[in-house]
Design a protein around this motif. Structure first.
Motif, mmCIF file in Angstrom:
data_model
loop_
_atom_site.group_PDB
_atom_site.id
_atom_site.type_symbol
_atom_site.label_atom_id
_atom_site.label_comp_id
_atom_site.label_asym_id
_atom_site.label_seq_id
_atom_site.Cartn_x
_atom_site.Cartn_y
_atom_site.Cartn_z
ATOM 1 N N ILE A 38 0.924 -1.773 -0.540
ATOM 2 C CA ILE A 38 -0.023 0.065 0.305
ATOM 3 C C ILE A 38 1.245 1.311 0.609
ATOM 4 N N VAL A 119 -1.906 -0.593 -3.814
ATOM 5 C CA VAL A 119 -2.859 -0.039 -3.706
ATOM 6 C C VAL A 119 -2.491 0.334 -3.305
ATOM 7 N N HIS A 121 -4.556 4.611 -3.167
ATOM 8 C CA HIS A 121 -5.769 5.925 -2.990
ATOM 9 C C HIS A 121 -6.229 6.725 -4.288
ATOM 10 N N ASP A 148 -7.375 0.371 -6.547
ATOM 11 C CA ASP A 148 -7.436 1.630 -5.893
ATOM 12 C C ASP A 148 -8.973 1.669 -4.794
ATOM 13 N N THR A 149 -8.124 1.852 -3.783
ATOM 14 C CA THR A 149 -8.721 2.100 -2.593
ATOM 15 C C THR A 149 -10.905 2.650 -2.530
ATOM 16 N N LEU A 152 -12.724 0.069 -4.409
ATOM 17 C CA LEU A 152 -12.980 -0.734 -3.757
ATOM 18 C C LEU A 152 -14.449 -0.262 -2.610
ATOM 19 N N TYR A 153 -14.228 0.872 -1.823
ATOM 20 C CA TYR A 153 -14.847 1.555 -1.155
ATOM 21 C C TYR A 153 -16.610 2.050 -1.215
ATOM 22 N N THR A 195 -4.523 4.179 4.373
ATOM 23 C CA THR A 195 -5.176 3.790 3.313
ATOM 24 C C THR A 195 -4.996 1.693 3.427
ATOM 25 N N PHE A 199 -8.245 -0.104 3.520
ATOM 26 C CA PHE A 199 -8.473 -1.622 2.607
ATOM 27 C C PHE A 199 -8.676 -2.731 3.440
ATOM 28 N N THR A 202 -12.379 -2.114 4.322
ATOM 29 C CA THR A 202 -12.630 -2.349 3.026
ATOM 30 C C THR A 202 -13.308 -3.811 2.402
ATOM 31 N N ILE A 203 -12.193 -4.850 2.064
ATOM 32 C CA ILE A 203 -12.581 -6.335 1.885
ATOM 33 C C ILE A 203 -12.957 -6.791 2.521
#
Length: 221
Positions: A38, A119, A121, A148-149, A152-153, A195, A199, A202-203
């Motif tokens: 990241i 990874v 943002h 990209d976070t 994904l978010y 970030t 990440f 979000t996962i």
């Protein structure tokens, strides 16, 4: 922290061959089996051609664990200076003293990331800045896969007429929505850590109690 490696410089064909050779292996199927880097960059501005990287910060994530002790941070010589962006990143001219050339920084960064998945943002910007640095060194672009976070978010947001599914969330908004401290915001290492936490959270939202597959992350748009 600044790492210096003596084996090969990026312009040495053997260095690039060693980097590319790492991509011959197939990545593991599940997310938690993979290694992620990241990253965040602090720059003199947002123009790929005119502006330059001031600092690269990154952390490794393995088995859903952030390896804080194995973080990466390097400051670059300031060949260019933009006093306006100092308000954002706080890096003044000729500070800090312990800096590396662009070639040295890119060498160390490539050594650190290996074939890991990158990874960031709003990842296009950070990856773009690194790729333009590589271009100046007459080297190929990064071969690493990128996530990209922000994208994904956005996929975790519920389908509703009240929510704009095309909204571009800032890192501050992610941190606020995911209850992440902004203590070290606007430093490369601090933003990389924020970030990384975003990440992971979000996962967790995307897959809850399921074991997510890596290929599915790259299908999210």
């Amino acid at each position: 922290m600044i790492r210096f490696f003596k084996k090969h410089r990026p312009e040495d064909p053997d260095f690039w061959k060693a980097y590319e050779a790492k991509f011959s292996e197939k990545l593991p199927e599940f997310i938690d089996e993979n290694e992620f880097i990241i990253l965040d960059t602090e720059t003199t501005g947002f123009d790929y051609d005119k502006d330059r990287i001031l600092c690269i910060g990154a952390v490794k994530l393995k088995s859903n664990t952030i390896e804080v002790a194995n973080a990466f941070e390097i400051y670059l010589h300031q060949e260019q200076f933009n006093p306006e962006t100092v308000k954002i990143h706080g890096i003044v001219k000729n500070d800090p003293e312990n800096t590396a050339t662009e070639a040295e920084a890119i060498q160390q960064f490539l050594d650190y990331i290996g074939n890991a998945i990158l990874v960031a943002h709003h990842a296009n910007f950070d990856i773009g800045m690194v790729n333009h640095a590589l271009k100046r060194l007459q080297l190929p672009k990064l071969k690493n896969k990128v996530l990209d976070t922000m994208t994904l978010y956005r996929a975790t947001r519920i389908n509703s007429n009240l929510i704009d599914r095309n909204k571009h969330y800032s890192l501050d908004e992610l941190a606020e929505n995911l209850n992440i401290s902004l203590k070290d915001r606007h430093t490369a290492s601090g933003d990389a850590m924020i970030t990384a936490i975003a990440f992971l959270k979000t996962i967790s939202r995307l897959y809850k109690n399921e074991r997510g597959k890596l290929k599915d992350l790259f299908k999210i748009k």
